[in-house]
Design a protein around this motif. Structure first.
Motif, PDB file in Angstrom:
ATOM      1  N   PHE A 129       0.828  -1.215   0.000  1.00 53.62           N
ATOM      2  CA  PHE A 129       0.000   0.000   0.000  1.00 53.62           C
ATOM      3  C   PHE A 129       0.858   1.258   0.000  1.00 53.62           C
ATOM      4  CE2 PHE A 129      -1.981   3.469   2.379  1.00 53.62           C
ATOM      5  CZ  PHE A 129      -3.067   3.719   1.571  1.00 53.62           C
ATOM      6  N   PHE A 130       1.763   1.369   0.952  1.00 53.45           N
ATOM      7  CA  PHE A 130       2.543   2.597   1.067  1.00 53.45           C
ATOM      8  C   PHE A 130       3.465   2.805  -0.137  1.00 53.45           C
ATOM      9  CE2 PHE A 130       1.523   2.139   5.665  1.00 53.45           C
ATOM     10  CZ  PHE A 130       0.917   3.378   5.822  1.00 53.45           C
ATOM     11  N   LEU A 131       4.050   1.732  -0.651  1.00 55.46           N
ATOM     12  CA  LEU A 131       4.896   1.857  -1.831  1.00 55.46           C
ATOM     13  C   LEU A 131       4.050   2.224  -3.050  1.00 55.46           C
ATOM     14  CD1 LEU A 131       7.630   1.601  -3.208  1.00 55.46           C
ATOM     15  CD2 LEU A 131       7.223  -0.861  -3.445  1.00 55.46           C
ATOM     16  N   GLY A 132       2.899   1.581  -3.184  1.00 59.35           N
ATOM     17  CA  GLY A 132       2.016   1.868  -4.309  1.00 59.35           C
ATOM     18  C   GLY A 132       1.529   3.299  -4.311  1.00 59.35           C
ATOM     19  N   GLN A 133       1.152   3.806  -3.134  1.00 55.12           N
ATOM     20  CA  GLN A 133       0.660   5.182  -3.060  1.00 55.12           C
ATOM     21  C   GLN A 133       1.774   6.191  -3.344  1.00 55.12           C
ATOM     22  OE1 GLN A 133      -2.674   5.409  -2.972  1.00 55.12           O
ATOM     23  NE2 GLN A 133      -2.377   3.177  -2.905  1.00 55.12           N
ATOM     24  N   ALA A 134       2.982   5.859  -2.924  1.00 55.76           N
ATOM     25  CA  ALA A 134       4.120   6.737  -3.224  1.00 55.76           C
ATOM     26  C   ALA A 134       4.349   6.820  -4.733  1.00 55.76           C
ATOM     27  CB  ALA A 134       5.373   6.232  -2.520  1.00 55.76           C
ATOM     28  N   ILE A 135       4.165   5.698  -5.426  1.00 58.03           N
ATOM     29  CA  ILE A 135       4.361   5.669  -6.877  1.00 58.03           C
ATOM     30  C   ILE A 135       3.221   6.383  -7.603  1.00 58.03           C
ATOM     31  CG2 ILE A 135       4.461   4.140  -8.890  1.00 58.03           C
ATOM     32  CD1 ILE A 135       5.859   2.090  -7.086  1.00 58.03           C
ATOM     33  N   LEU A 136       1.989   6.220  -7.118  1.00 54.87           N
ATOM     34  CA  LEU A 136       0.836   6.838  -7.773  1.00 54.87           C
ATOM     35  C   LEU A 136       0.845   8.352  -7.687  1.00 54.87           C
ATOM     36  CD1 LEU A 136      -2.023   4.379  -6.723  1.00 54.87           C
ATOM     37  CD2 LEU A 136      -1.127   4.718  -9.026  1.00 54.87           C
ATOM     38  N   GLY A 137       1.505   8.899  -6.681  1.00 44.02           N
ATOM     39  CA  GLY A 137       1.648  10.344  -6.570  1.00 44.02           C
ATOM     40  C   GLY A 137       0.327  11.074  -6.429  1.00 44.02           C
ATOM     41  N   GLU A 138      -0.022  11.921  -7.380  1.00 48.73           N
ATOM     42  CA  GLU A 138      -1.229  12.744  -7.299  1.00 48.73           C
ATOM     43  C   GLU A 138      -2.511  11.925  -7.339  1.00 48.73           C
ATOM     44  OE1 GLU A 138      -2.072  15.064 -10.921  1.00 48.73           O
ATOM     45  OE2 GLU A 138      -0.358  14.022 -11.818  1.00 48.73           O
ATOM     46  N   HIS A 139      -2.418  10.670  -7.742  1.00 48.72           N
ATOM     47  CA  HIS A 139      -3.602   9.804  -7.807  1.00 48.72           C
ATOM     48  C   HIS A 139      -3.731   8.925  -6.562  1.00 48.72           C
ATOM     49  CE1 HIS A 139      -3.752  11.127 -11.924  1.00 48.72           C
ATOM     50  NE2 HIS A 139      -2.598  10.543 -12.220  1.00 48.72           N
ATOM     51  N   SER A 140      -2.918   9.160  -5.564  1.00 47.40           N
ATOM     52  CA  SER A 140      -2.866   8.305  -4.379  1.00 47.40           C
ATOM     53  C   SER A 140      -3.910   8.702  -3.338  1.00 47.40           C
ATOM     54  CB  SER A 140      -1.472   8.383  -3.752  1.00 47.40           C
ATOM     55  OG  SER A 140      -1.220   9.696  -3.266  1.00 47.40           O
ATOM     56  N   ILE A 141      -3.964   7.911  -2.292  1.00 47.63           N
ATOM     57  CA  ILE A 141      -4.862   8.158  -1.169  1.00 47.63           C
ATOM     58  C   ILE A 141      -4.109   7.842   0.120  1.00 47.63           C
ATOM     59  CG2 ILE A 141      -5.803   5.810  -1.078  1.00 47.63           C
ATOM     60  CD1 ILE A 141      -8.559   7.059  -0.499  1.00 47.63           C
ATOM     61  N   GLY A 142      -4.487   8.472   1.217  1.00 45.06           N
ATOM     62  CA  GLY A 142      -3.821   8.243   2.491  1.00 45.06           C
ATOM     63  C   GLY A 142      -4.421   7.083   3.260  1.00 45.06           C
ATOM     64  N   ILE A 143      -3.672   6.572   4.203  1.00 47.45           N
ATOM     65  CA  ILE A 143      -4.141   5.453   5.017  1.00 47.45           C
ATOM     66  C   ILE A 143      -5.339   5.856   5.877  1.00 47.45           C
ATOM     67  CG2 ILE A 143      -2.630   5.962   6.976  1.00 47.45           C
ATOM     68  CD1 ILE A 143      -3.396   2.437   5.655  1.00 47.45           C
ATOM     69  N   ASP A 144      -5.512   7.177   6.085  1.00 48.62           N
ATOM     70  CA  ASP A 144      -6.626   7.679   6.881  1.00 48.62           C
ATOM     71  C   ASP A 144      -7.872   7.949   6.044  1.00 48.62           C
ATOM     72  OD1 ASP A 144      -5.456   9.750   5.511  1.00 48.62           O
ATOM     73  OD2 ASP A 144      -5.591  11.203   7.154  1.00 48.62           O
ATOM     74  N   GLY A 145      -7.834   7.605   4.758  1.00 50.12           N
ATOM     75  CA  GLY A 145      -9.011   7.779   3.910  1.00 50.12           C
ATOM     76  C   GLY A 145     -10.114   6.816   4.299  1.00 50.12           C
ATOM     77  N   ASP A 146     -11.320   7.106   3.835  1.00 50.64           N
ATOM     78  CA  ASP A 146     -12.474   6.275   4.179  1.00 50.64           C
ATOM     79  C   ASP A 146     -12.264   4.825   3.737  1.00 50.64           C
ATOM     80  OD1 ASP A 146     -13.730   8.486   5.188  1.00 50.64           O
ATOM     81  OD2 ASP A 146     -14.985   8.847   3.423  1.00 50.64           O
ATOM     82  N   HIS A 147     -12.354   3.916   4.683  1.00 50.65           N
ATOM     83  CA  HIS A 147     -12.296   2.468   4.454  1.00 50.65           C
ATOM     84  C   HIS A 147     -10.921   1.956   4.000  1.00 50.65           C
ATOM     85  CE1 HIS A 147     -16.589   2.761   4.841  1.00 50.65           C
ATOM     86  NE2 HIS A 147     -16.697   3.476   3.733  1.00 50.65           N
ATOM     87  N   VAL A 148      -9.926   2.838   3.947  1.00 54.16           N
ATOM     88  CA  VAL A 148      -8.611   2.417   3.457  1.00 54.16           C
ATOM     89  C   VAL A 148      -7.953   1.428   4.416  1.00 54.16           C
ATOM     90  CG1 VAL A 148      -6.276   3.171   2.865  1.00 54.16           C
ATOM     91  CG2 VAL A 148      -8.248   4.502   2.098  1.00 54.16           C
ATOM     92  N   LEU A 149      -7.973   1.739   5.712  1.00 47.89           N
ATOM     93  CA  LEU A 149      -7.341   0.844   6.687  1.00 47.89           C
ATOM     94  C   LEU A 149      -8.019  -0.518   6.677  1.00 47.89           C
ATOM     95  CD1 LEU A 149      -5.173   0.548   8.838  1.00 47.89           C
ATOM     96  CD2 LEU A 149      -6.824   1.374  10.534  1.00 47.89           C
TER      97      LEU A 149
END
Length: 259
Positions: A129-149
């Motif tokens: 998750f964290f590596l993928g979101q770092a790569i997605l950049g502007e298209h990413s989402i945080g771990i605190d987003g709705d239902h992400v955790l």
């Protein structure tokens, strides 16, 4: 009869001293994280070329687990080897002589292996998750987003349940070759074929991987996928029923057949 803590210790010793089980867990982590990162990079590069429906239902969390289809194969092999190695080596006779209670023997094996698979699964899901979101950049989402955790933890649970399901099948078939020959085509070919055609999709959506994988989505019908009559928790519940049937079947075979 051996005390249950002693059974757990024995099973832990078996797993950690067999190189093949350690390597399969490592491969589950490497394959999932590696392929997920590659897919995230590809999607980021081609995001502007995606169709309107795919962009509207884009799920950055699910994309970060896109390598799971490869990593889960290693987790399946891990589950099979945990159970079937003793049959192929003949050590099952020694194990059952030391632990005559077959329920305690199987429960101890499944408990230790499932906890280990869960630890590796959660490590895999969080790193992916964290590596993928770092790569997605502007298209990413945080771990605190709705239902992400929920989705990230659910991905780890999915891997552990997949391993447990495979252990149950291996206990029924009592052979590494037979178990892998059934499970790999089932998840790699049969599941995708049934889910890929309109006429069979209503059946394919209830298979363990398709139902259980729903827990990793935070966007309904993510990436233009087909609508299902159940949500993330309903899908995980369906997978749990498959796992329960597998484990019960494995226990009944172990109870009623000689080693």
């Amino acid at each position: 009869m051996a005390a249950f803590p002693a059974v757990l210790t024995s099973e832990w010793t078996k797993i950690r001293t067999v190189a093949s089980t350690s390597w399969t867990l490592a491969m589950a982590f490497i394959a999932t994280v590696g392929f997920s990162a590659a897919f995230c990079a590809l999607i980021k590069a081609s995001f502007d070329d995606m169709g309107a429906v795919e962009r509207a239902t884009f799920d950055p969390t699910l994309v970060s687990f896109s390598g799971m289809q490869f990593g889960q194969l290693a987790m399946i092999v891990f589950g099979v080897l945990v159970v079937s190695t003793e049959y192929s080596s003949g050590m099952i006779r020694t194990s059952l002589a030391a632990v005559p209670g077959r329920a305690a023997f199987l429960l101890g094996k499944l408990t230790v292996a499932t906890v280990l698979a869960l630890i590796v699964g959660l490590l895999t899901s969080f790193v992916s998750f964290f590596l993928g979101q770092a790569i997605l950049g502007e298209h990413s989402i945080g771990i605190d987003g709705d239902h992400v955790l929920r989705a990230v933890i659910g991905a780890g649970l999915y891997m552990a349940l997949l391993a447990l399901f495979s252990m149950g099948v291996a206990a029924m078939l009592r052979s590494s070759v037979a178990s892998i020959s059934v499970l790999i085509p089932f998840f790699l070919i049969v599941s995708n074929l049934l889910s890929g055609f309109e006429a069979t999709r209503k059946y394919g959506q209830y298979l363990p991987d398709k139902a259980g994988g729903k827990i990793m989505q935070i966007v309904p019908d993510a990436m233009g996928s087909a609508e299902t009559p159940y949500g993330p928790w309903g899908g995980l519940g369906i997978m749990l029923l498959w796992v329960l049937a597998s484990v019960v079947g494995g226990y009944l075979v172990l109870k009623n057949r000689d080693a």
